[in-house]
Motif scaffolding. Structure first.
Motif, PDB file in Angstrom:
ATOM      1  N   ARG A  48       0.889  -1.035   0.065  1.00 54.03           N
ATOM      2  CA  ARG A  48      -0.045  -0.061   0.067  1.00 54.03           C
ATOM      3  C   ARG A  48       0.912   1.268  -0.212  1.00 54.03           C
ATOM      4  NH1 ARG A  48      -3.035  -0.520   5.527  1.00 54.03           N
ATOM      5  NH2 ARG A  48      -3.747  -2.556   4.805  1.00 54.03           N
ATOM      6  N   ALA A  49       0.303   2.347  -0.482  1.00 56.23           N
ATOM      7  CA  ALA A  49       0.907   3.774  -0.515  1.00 56.23           C
ATOM      8  C   ALA A  49      -0.026   4.551   0.280  1.00 56.23           C
ATOM      9  CB  ALA A  49       1.287   4.176  -1.837  1.00 56.23           C
ATOM     10  N   VAL A  50       0.259   5.294   0.954  1.00 55.27           N
ATOM     11  CA  VAL A  50      -0.314   6.371   1.820  1.00 55.27           C
ATOM     12  C   VAL A  50       0.060   8.069   1.441  1.00 55.27           C
ATOM     13  CG1 VAL A  50      -1.243   7.231   4.066  1.00 55.27           C
ATOM     14  CG2 VAL A  50      -0.736   4.818   3.696  1.00 55.27           C
ATOM     15  N   VAL A  51      -0.838   8.662   1.028  1.00 58.23           N
ATOM     16  CA  VAL A  51      -0.308   9.959   0.412  1.00 58.23           C
ATOM     17  C   VAL A  51      -1.405  11.045   1.320  1.00 58.23           C
ATOM     18  CG1 VAL A  51      -0.120  11.610  -1.555  1.00 58.23           C
ATOM     19  CG2 VAL A  51       0.297   9.285  -1.773  1.00 58.23           C
ATOM     20  N   PRO A  52      -0.794  12.221   1.704  1.00 59.62           N
ATOM     21  CA  PRO A  52      -1.766  13.332   2.041  1.00 59.62           C
ATOM     22  C   PRO A  52      -2.463  13.995   1.024  1.00 59.62           C
ATOM     23  CG  PRO A  52       0.662  14.011   2.063  1.00 59.62           C
ATOM     24  CD  PRO A  52       0.480  12.462   1.613  1.00 59.62           C
ATOM     25  N   VAL A  53      -3.523  14.462   1.720  1.00 61.90           N
ATOM     26  CA  VAL A  53      -4.146  15.310   0.821  1.00 61.90           C
ATOM     27  C   VAL A  53      -4.271  16.831   1.248  1.00 61.90           C
ATOM     28  CG1 VAL A  53      -6.832  15.611  -0.151  1.00 61.90           C
ATOM     29  CG2 VAL A  53      -5.926  13.364   0.393  1.00 61.90           C
ATOM     30  N   LEU A  54      -3.762  17.549   0.429  1.00 61.49           N
ATOM     31  CA  LEU A  54      -3.550  18.928   0.810  1.00 61.49           C
ATOM     32  C   LEU A  54      -4.776  19.792   0.538  1.00 61.49           C
ATOM     33  CD1 LEU A  54       0.297  19.398  -0.018  1.00 61.49           C
ATOM     34  CD2 LEU A  54      -0.775  18.480   2.147  1.00 61.49           C
ATOM     35  N   ALA A  55      -5.063  20.784   1.318  1.00 56.44           N
ATOM     36  CA  ALA A  55      -6.207  21.719   1.245  1.00 56.44           C
ATOM     37  C   ALA A  55      -5.878  22.584  -0.333  1.00 56.44           C
ATOM     38  CB  ALA A  55      -6.325  22.840   2.372  1.00 56.44           C
ATOM     39  N   PRO A  56      -6.929  23.213  -0.910  1.00 52.86           N
ATOM     40  CA  PRO A  56      -6.713  23.859  -2.241  1.00 52.86           C
ATOM     41  C   PRO A  56      -5.482  24.979  -1.881  1.00 52.86           C
ATOM     42  CG  PRO A  56      -9.049  23.454  -1.852  1.00 52.86           C
ATOM     43  CD  PRO A  56      -8.217  22.993  -0.480  1.00 52.86           C
ATOM     44  N   ASP A  57      -5.330  25.395  -0.993  1.00 54.79           N
ATOM     45  CA  ASP A  57      -4.427  26.522  -0.519  1.00 54.79           C
ATOM     46  C   ASP A  57      -3.119  25.744   0.070  1.00 54.79           C
ATOM     47  OD1 ASP A  57      -5.593  25.852   1.775  1.00 54.79           O
ATOM     48  OD2 ASP A  57      -5.473  27.688   2.525  1.00 54.79           O
ATOM     49  N   GLY A  58      -2.457  24.797  -0.842  1.00 49.98           N
ATOM     50  CA  GLY A  58      -1.556  23.970  -0.354  1.00 49.98           C
ATOM     51  C   GLY A  58      -0.286  24.536  -0.015  1.00 49.98           C
ATOM     52  N   GLY A  59      -0.261  25.797  -0.367  1.00 52.94           N
ATOM     53  CA  GLY A  59       1.125  26.705  -0.421  1.00 52.94           C
ATOM     54  C   GLY A  59       1.270  26.701   1.203  1.00 52.94           C
ATOM     55  N   ARG A  60       0.289  26.606   2.087  1.00 51.53           N
ATOM     56  CA  ARG A  60       0.448  26.862   3.578  1.00 51.53           C
ATOM     57  C   ARG A  60       0.913  25.454   4.058  1.00 51.53           C
ATOM     58  NH1 ARG A  60      -4.810  29.454   5.788  1.00 51.53           N
ATOM     59  NH2 ARG A  60      -3.663  29.242   7.695  1.00 51.53           N
ATOM     60  N   PRO A  61       1.712  25.372   4.741  1.00 47.74           N
ATOM     61  CA  PRO A  61       2.387  24.295   5.456  1.00 47.74           C
ATOM     62  C   PRO A  61       1.319  23.758   6.427  1.00 47.74           C
ATOM     63  CG  PRO A  61       3.812  26.127   6.247  1.00 47.74           C
ATOM     64  CD  PRO A  61       3.136  26.580   5.187  1.00 47.74           C
ATOM     65  N   GLY A  62       1.304  22.338   6.762  1.00 48.82           N
ATOM     66  CA  GLY A  62       0.628  21.599   7.758  1.00 48.82           C
ATOM     67  C   GLY A  62      -0.887  21.628   7.516  1.00 48.82           C
ATOM     68  N   ARG A  63      -1.252  21.739   6.153  1.00 46.73           N
ATOM     69  CA  ARG A  63      -2.644  21.943   5.745  1.00 46.73           C
ATOM     70  C   ARG A  63      -3.219  20.488   5.370  1.00 46.73           C
ATOM     71  NH1 ARG A  63      -7.116  24.091   7.011  1.00 46.73           N
ATOM     72  NH2 ARG A  63      -7.679  24.125   5.039  1.00 46.73           N
ATOM     73  N   VAL A  64      -2.883  19.464   6.006  1.00 50.92           N
ATOM     74  CA  VAL A  64      -3.291  18.060   5.556  1.00 50.92           C
ATOM     75  C   VAL A  64      -4.689  17.992   5.846  1.00 50.92           C
ATOM     76  CG1 VAL A  64      -3.011  15.834   5.681  1.00 50.92           C
ATOM     77  CG2 VAL A  64      -0.902  17.371   5.832  1.00 50.92           C
TER      78      VAL A  64
END
Length: 538
Positions: A137-153
């Protein structure tokens, strides 16, 4: 059946087949392990690629923050799972609560597996046993549309392929590997069988123990047999020679493998060995030896392999035969003289009875004087008893054959040379001289002398001269007279004709002497024929 009793070819085939089976099995196993590793790596890469694609899809980014994420994300995840060939596509919250699952009953439950690195914004892969069993398996984070901001998983995506699916995909490769291994094993087994078949023909189906025993017996026989044994190939090269053959021919151990013409043997003997013709009890000279040569073709299943040659040493036998002939001649002479003595005795008695004693005395003393003079002269001048007996015997033999054997100057000390060599030299020369004298008209005469004379080095040498009243010897034949096989007498089908003078030459050379022959023409002593002169250093 005990494998140790198998033929060498069968043992070799069994060992090669077993070895090939092990090698092919190891190769197939190694290929399977490599293929499985490749398949797992491919499954990880595919799961990671699909997970990235899902995590970056706008529908997923917006759906994870919706009031009812499952309503919009479940159909999307199932369509991606079916289209990508993966086994599950799970979209979940950052805390691991499932929004989608191939089994709808498991939606809303906690995801089984590790999510901590993805929750911190890092994608990763792992092999883990989840609700669908072991999977890659692979697990990948989904970032918010404003993914430029760090920590927005805002969510997580896990895409996996079960090991069972990987195994099903690998099954086709395994079948291919097994088929290729079977083909390789069959080809190698066929090659091993052909090799063993050829080996079976070459070893005649014998086992290793039998070959070992055969070699040991073969080697023991070759070294123990008292006859010389040679095997000459069809190309005229010496293939085998036992110790006795090397000794009789005076060859070195490296003679095997060389052509018989390069062994330094006499021309006649080299030709006899190299021609490959069948021969029976031929007499040849090799160095100072007299050899009896027999040759026969070596044939196996109708195919000629070469020639087998056996050698027997007859040097001592011929020397003893010469001595025996001398003794036999002396015995025959004594027997004849006994008859003559009886006749003379009767004559003497009759003369006395007739009243003529003076004539009886004159007759008796005249007969005895000649015989006693010859005996006294030979015995007094020849210190070697064997040579003295030979001369007396040859004198009696010559008298019976009508030839006058006259002793010339005689001065032979004892132990001047090997008695057998003296018998060989003088006996053969006298035999040839008697035969030559008999082939010429009367008077038939042979003169023999043996005296010591000073040599050029300050020592002494024994000079033996035998002259006959025969037809003489052609000067062109003088050089060939001492070659084995040369003779002025017809063969008559006898084996060994033309060997006497060759033996003389070898005996003389063995003692470091010389022998010459000439035909000086008519002489005062009535010997116009051949004159043989032997010089032996003392």
């Amino acid at each position: 059946m005990d494998p140790r009793r198998w033929s060498l070819a069968r043992q070799l085939f069994a060992l090669m087949a077993l070895g090939l089976a092990v090698v092919v099995a190891v190769a197939v196993a190694a290929a399977y392990v490599q293929a499985r590793g490749t398949a797992l790596d491919a499954a990880r890469a595919r799961a990671l690629a699909v997970a990235f694609a899902v995590a970056q899809a706008p529908e997923v980014r917006e759906g994870v923050t919706a009031a009812d994420p499952s309503a919009t994300l479940q159909p999307y995840a199932e369509s991606v799972r079916a289209g990508s060939g993966t086994d599950f596509v799970v979209v979940m919250s950052p805390a691991g609560r499932r929004f989608t699952h191939p089994d709808p009953a498991r939606i809303g439950q906690q995801f089984i597996g590790h999510i901590e690195p993805a929750a911190q914004g890092r994608a990763f892969t792992e092999t883990f046993t989840g609700s669908l069993g072991p999977s890659v398996r692979a697990v990948v984070p989904v970032l918010a549309p404003d993914g430029g901001r760090p920590g927005r998983v805002v969510g997580l995506v896990s895409v996996g392929i079960t090991l069972e699916s990987v195994g099903r995909g690998l099954a086709g490769q395994v079948r291919g590997l097994l088929a290729a291994g079977a083909v390789v094993l069959a080809a190698c087994a066929a090659a091993a069988w052909l090799l063993s078949r050829r080996l079976r023909r070459q070893t005649h189906g014998l086992g290793a123990a039998e070959l070992k025993a055969m070699y040991e017996y073969h080697d023991a026989v070759l070294h123990a047999v008292r006859e010389g044994l040679l095997i000459v190939g069809r190309d005229g090269r010496l293939e085998l020679a036992n110790d006795e053959a090397l000794r009789l021919l005076g060859l070195a151990a490296d003679a095997v493998g060389r052509a018989t013409s390069d062994l330094g043997l006499p021309a006649a003997l080299g030709a006899a060995l190299g021609e490959g013709a069948e021969r029976s009890d031929e007499v040849h000279l090799a160095g100072d030896r007299v050899l009896v040569v027999n040759a026969a073709p070596a044939v196996w299943e109708g195919r000629r392999l070469g020639t087998v040659v056996t050698l027997r040493d007859r040097t001592d036998l011929l020397a003893l035969t010469g001595e025996l002939d001398s003794v036999r001649g002396l015995a025959e002479s004594l027997r004849s003289q006994a008859h003559e003595a009886a006749n003379r005795l009767h004559s003497v008695v009759s003369l006395i009875e007739l009243g003529r004693p003076e004539q009886a005395l004159e007759f008796a003393t005249a007969e005895l004087a000649g015989v006693q003079e010859l005996t006294d002269r030979v015995v007094g001048s020849v210190g070697e008893p064997v040579l003295a007996a030979l001369l007396l015997g040859k004198a009696a033999q010559a008298a019976e054959r009508g030839v006058d054997l006259v002793p010339g100057a005689l001065d032979v000390p004892a132990d001047v040379a090997d008695p057998r060599d003296l018998v060989t030299i003088v006996g053969n020369l006298l035999d040839n001289a008697l035969d030559a004298a008999l082939s010429a008209p009367p008077p038939r005469r042979v003169v023999v002398s043996a005296v010591r004379v000073p040599d050029a080095g300050g020592g002494e040498e024994l000079v033996v001269t035998v002259a006959d009243s025969g037809p003489g010897l052609d000067p062109a034949d003088a050089d060939r007279a001492f070659t084995r096989g040369w003779s002025t007498k017809p063969d008559g089908g006898l084996v060994g004709r033309g060997i006497g003078l060759a033996l003389v030459g070898q005996a003389v050379h063995r003692h470091g002497g010389t022998v010459t022959v000439s035909s000086p023409g008519p002489a005062d002593d009535g010997t116009p024929g051949a004159v043989f002169t032997v010089r032996l250093p003392l």
